[in-house]
Design an enzyme around this catalytic site. Structure first.
Site, PDB file in Angstrom:
ATOM      1  N   ASP A  31       4.269 -92.600  38.788  1.00  0.00           N
ATOM      2  CA  ASP A  31       4.682 -93.583  39.788  1.00  0.00           C
ATOM      3  C   ASP A  31       6.200 -93.451  39.942  1.00  0.00           C
ATOM      4  O   ASP A  31       6.872 -92.747  39.178  1.00  0.00           O
ATOM      5  CB  ASP A  31       4.245 -95.006  39.389  1.00  0.00           C
TER       6      ASP A  31
HETATM    7  C1  BGC Z   1       4.138 -97.962  43.835  1.00  0.00           C
HETATM    8  C2  BGC Z   1       3.118 -96.902  44.184  1.00  0.00           C
HETATM    9  C3  BGC Z   1       3.592 -96.093  45.359  1.00  0.00           C
HETATM   10  C4  BGC Z   1       4.928 -95.477  45.019  1.00  0.00           C
HETATM   11  C5  BGC Z   1       5.462 -94.577  46.110  1.00  0.00           C
HETATM   12  C6  BGC Z   1       5.543 -97.408  43.749  1.00  0.00           C
HETATM   13  O1  BGC Z   1       6.475 -98.435  43.724  1.00  0.00           O
HETATM   14  O2  BGC Z   1       3.777 -98.568  42.613  1.00  0.00           O
HETATM   15  O3  BGC Z   1       1.881 -97.500  44.450  1.00  0.00           O
HETATM   16  O4  BGC Z   1       2.642 -95.120  45.691  1.00  0.00           O
HETATM   17  O5  BGC Z   1       5.859 -96.524  44.801  1.00  0.00           O
HETATM   18  O6  BGC Z   1       5.900 -95.270  47.213  1.00  0.00           O
END
Ligand code: BGC
Length: 746
Positions: A272
């Site tokens: 993530d």
């Molecule tokens: C979120 C993810 C997301 C990623 C990319 C993160 O803050 O938890 O779900 O895919 O950002 O934008």
């Protein structure tokens, strides 16, 4: 641009040997820095840390770019990767396309309410087509976190509380995004996230640690992820939080043992956002170098923008802490997917394609259909709904009634301009000859603003209404309602009240909404309440006093039309709740598949569990009404006994006993009465959404085999299927009463 895929061009179907040979040939000519580059995902947004994207790409230091949504820029960056970097490896462009790119579909929690896997499958196939036409290759979805705590904001992104329903929705979304051929130019790679357990955050507080026994993890939280692997999902994303004290992004048990060894996953895992670097903040890694080492050793292929990998992996190899073979092991599946997608042959996107694709009328039609199928009728006393079409004076009241943002819902792609049909617009379009008045009432906003709100709005925000302005808006709303013959109240939560960093302690209607509802109800007019929200809300007062309540969730671009279709009876609602609705935020986590206690259910000696209010759901899992009625009868089990490893069939007749055509979802629940471990009171093990004409009966047959009857046992430390007696219930929700039983014998 050259190499643009032309309509009608043959697709590329490389065999796996051919893919492997091409990957090995690439690895042979790539430097160590380039191999590490494939493991680096570069941020394309202004807030992204790290060196300039172009510079990283030019030296072969980037495998993928995210947080960029600009077709021209995609081609520019791709040109640098393909024509100027040493080995010319194309980039993967990635973005969160969660429930639509330009045409917005209901949020995933709503799609799960359809109990019809065709809804997410078809919706995500349109999302994929539009996203791909914009130049994207990869979406960060589906989100597969089981959520049993309605306080957790990200409940809106998933399929709710149940592993069986969640697994069905997971596989459907993967099929929708990816199709069955990764080289299809109308599809994108899917990403199963957040692996794993994120939905069980302590107290429902986003990002907080998760403690789950192996049995809870395997029986409840992992099944949607396994279903995604079986459906061929190309990528995974590791979660942010600690799972049983080990951050998910450095969790070997999850990333190596479960995902690769047990499930045989062959794609790649991205962290993530910033999660590898954050292993230091989390108190797991000593420093960024240690974080890179831990992430890579745990089996995490790609670092999402923390730059810990590009900064440290080469020196870790030089020092002998890692081998080049370990870097290659991580790069291989990334290269393989680029080959399989045909990116080496067609790295660019036709910059005129998107506008043609989004103009296809079936996209908006599909969004309307998906929204219609996702809505759940919670109450309809005295048959107030469907409304008569000759109404003359209708008031539409509430802060969400004309909000395009809240109709589309949380998680729009960067730069998206809201373009939804609001509930007000939908009703106006339906009642063309009538007077449809509107008043928003007092505004609602979070007590503590969202970082995302700032990021999306360029870090500017509207000043809050003063209490005096709020009061004037309140009175104006009551007066508007007073002048009408019928009132539609549109209440709930704004798009930013659910989603990431959007947990809350209470599940009440925010702001003065309930007060307004009471004031309007005091006028004695017929009232319909339409809820727009991304999580269960404890609408206890409304559930007793407002005759008609429609849970419309965050229904997307065509949401307002879909609401009107249902309110005026052109569509008969058939959605069912994929989550229990608690009566209070403090009752969370609340879910139907709980275990029994030592005291008989309902015993006055030990129950209720709380003395200040029963922790029974306001609306149970699986619940939803229709404009017609259904009867379940003739429940049959194919055999009273079956041997361990055997299967049985369960059939039931469903009859439309009312006057209009409608949909019912037949649901099958089981309970194992004894065994090595205690088993939940009820577990969903089959469902089917049916359309029935008035008076029509259909027989539904469910299959119960080893997959449905096994579980992961704490006592034995593995998957087991045991000789025991089982209860079965079939009906319209998780409180179904029609009962049968059978026995499994050794
Ligand atoms: C979120 C993810 C997301 C990623 C990319 C993160 O803050 O938890 O779900 O895919 O950002 O934008």
């Amino acid at each position: 641009m050259t190499n643009v895929m032309k309509p009608g061009m043959a697709r590329i179907f490389p065999s796996s040997t051919e893919v492997n040979e091409r990957v090995e040939a690439l690895l042979k000519r790539m430097s160590l820095e380039e191999k590490i580059g494939q493991l680096n995902q570069v941020g394309g947004a202004e807030f992204s840390p790290g060196p300039k994207a172009e510079d990283q790409i030019r030296r072969g230091g980037a495998g993928s770019v995210l947080w960029l949504n600009n077709t021209t820029r995609f081609n520019e960056l791709q040109k640098i990767a393909v024509e100027e970097s040493p080995s010319g490896i194309p980039l993967l462009f990635a973005l969160d396309v969660i429930h639509g790119y330009r045409t917005i579909f209901p949020v995933p929690l709503a799609m799960a309410s359809s109990w019809d896997p065709a809804v997410p499958e078809k919706s995500q196939s349109v999302a994929a087509r539009e996203a791909r036409a914009a130049g994207l290759h990869w979406t960060f979805g589906p989100m597969l976190d089981i959520a049993r705590d309605a306080r957790w904001g990200r409940i809106v992104e998933g399929a709710g509380e149940d592993p069986y329903l969640g697994a069905a929705m997971a596989a459907a979304q993967v099929r929708g995004f990816q199709g069955d051929d990764l080289s299809d130019p109308e599809r994108v790679l899917a990403c199963a996230k957040h692996f794993a357990g994120y939905g069980a955050a302590d107290g429902g507080r986003d990002y907080d640690p998760v403690y789950l026994s192996e049995a809870q993890l395997r029986n409840t939280y992992l099944p949607p992820f396994e279903a995604a692997v079986k459906a061929g999902v190309a990528t995974f994303m590791s979660a942010y939080m600690d799972l049983n004290n080990v951050p998910a992004s450095a969790n070997r048990f999850l990333l190596r043992q479960v995902l690769r060894q047990e499930w045989g996953f062959e794609g790649f895992v991205v962290s993530d956002a910033f999660a590898v670097g954050n292993l230091v903040i989390q108190g797991h890694a000593r420093d960024r170098r240690d974080a890179a080492l831990r992430g890579l050793k745990a089996g995490l292929n790609m670092d999402m923008s923390s730059y810990t990998y590009p900064e440290n992996l080469a020196s870790l190899v030089a020092d002998g802490a890692l081998s080049e073979a370990e870097i290659e092991e991580m790069a291989r599946p990334i290269l393989a997917l680029k080959v399989k997608m045909g990116l080496f042959e067609q790295p660019y996107v036709n910059e005129n394609l998107l506008e043609q694709v989004v103009a296809r009328p079936e996209h908006r039609q599909m969004a309307r259909w998906a929204a219609q199928r996702s809505m759940v009728l919670l109450r309809n006393e005295g048959g107030l709904l469907p409304l008569k079409k000759d109404l003359q004076k209708v008031a539409v009241i509430g802060p969400l009634a004309d909000s395009m943002e809240s109709t589309e819902g949380s998680w729009m792609v960067f730069g998206h301009k809201p373009a939804a049909v609001t509930v007000l617009q939908g009703i106006r379009a339906r009642l063309t000859g009538a007077q449809v008045t509107y008043a928003p009432g007092p505004e609602i906003r979070r007590d503590i603003p969202s970082w995302f709100e700032g990021a999306m709005a360029g870090f500017t925000s509207k000043p809050a209404q003063t209490p005096e302005e709020g009061e004037a808006a309140f009175q104006a709303a009551v007066e508007t309602a007073r002048a009408a013959e019928l009132v539609v109240m549109v209440l709930g939560e704004t798009d930013l009240m659910a989603g990431e960093a959007a947990s809350r302690a209470s599940l009440d209607l925010p702001g003065r909404q309930e007060e307004l509802l009471k004031a309007v109800a005091g006028l004695g007019k017929p009232i319909v309440l339409v809820l727009l929200n991304g999580r269960p809300l404890s609408v206890n007062w409304a559930a007793e006093h407002i005759p008609a309540i429609l849970e419309a969730w965050e229904p997307g671009s065509e949401g307002g039309h879909a609401v009107a279709d249902i309110l005026f009876g052109d569509v008969n609602p058939g959605g069912k709740l994929p989550v229990s609705f608690p009566r209070k935020g403090s009752h969370a986590p609340l879910y139907y598949a709980r275990n029994l206690t030592h005291s008989p259910e309902g015993s006055p000696m030990y129950n209720p569990r709380y003395w200040d209010g029963l922790p029974v759901p306001l609306y149970p899992f699986g619940y939803g009404l229709s404009y017609t009625t259904f009867e379940f009868s003739n429940l049959k089990v194919s055999a009273p006994q079956v041997k361990v490893g055997g299967s049985l069939a369960v059939s039931v007749d469903v009859t439309n006993s009312g006057k209009v055509t409608g949909d019912e979802v037949a649901q099958l629940y089981i309970h194992q009465r004894w065994g090595s471990d205690s088993r939940p009171l009820r577990e969903l093990k089959g469902f089917e959404r049916l359309k029935l004409q008035p008076g029509e009966t259909k027989t539904v047959t469910f299959h119960l085999g080893p997959d449905e009857l096994r579980y992961w046992s704490t006592n034995t430390g593995g998957w087991i299927q045991e000789a025991a007696a089982f209860d079965i219930w079939v009906g319209a929700d998780s409180m179904a009463k029609l009962h049968a039983d059978f026995e499994i014998v050794g």
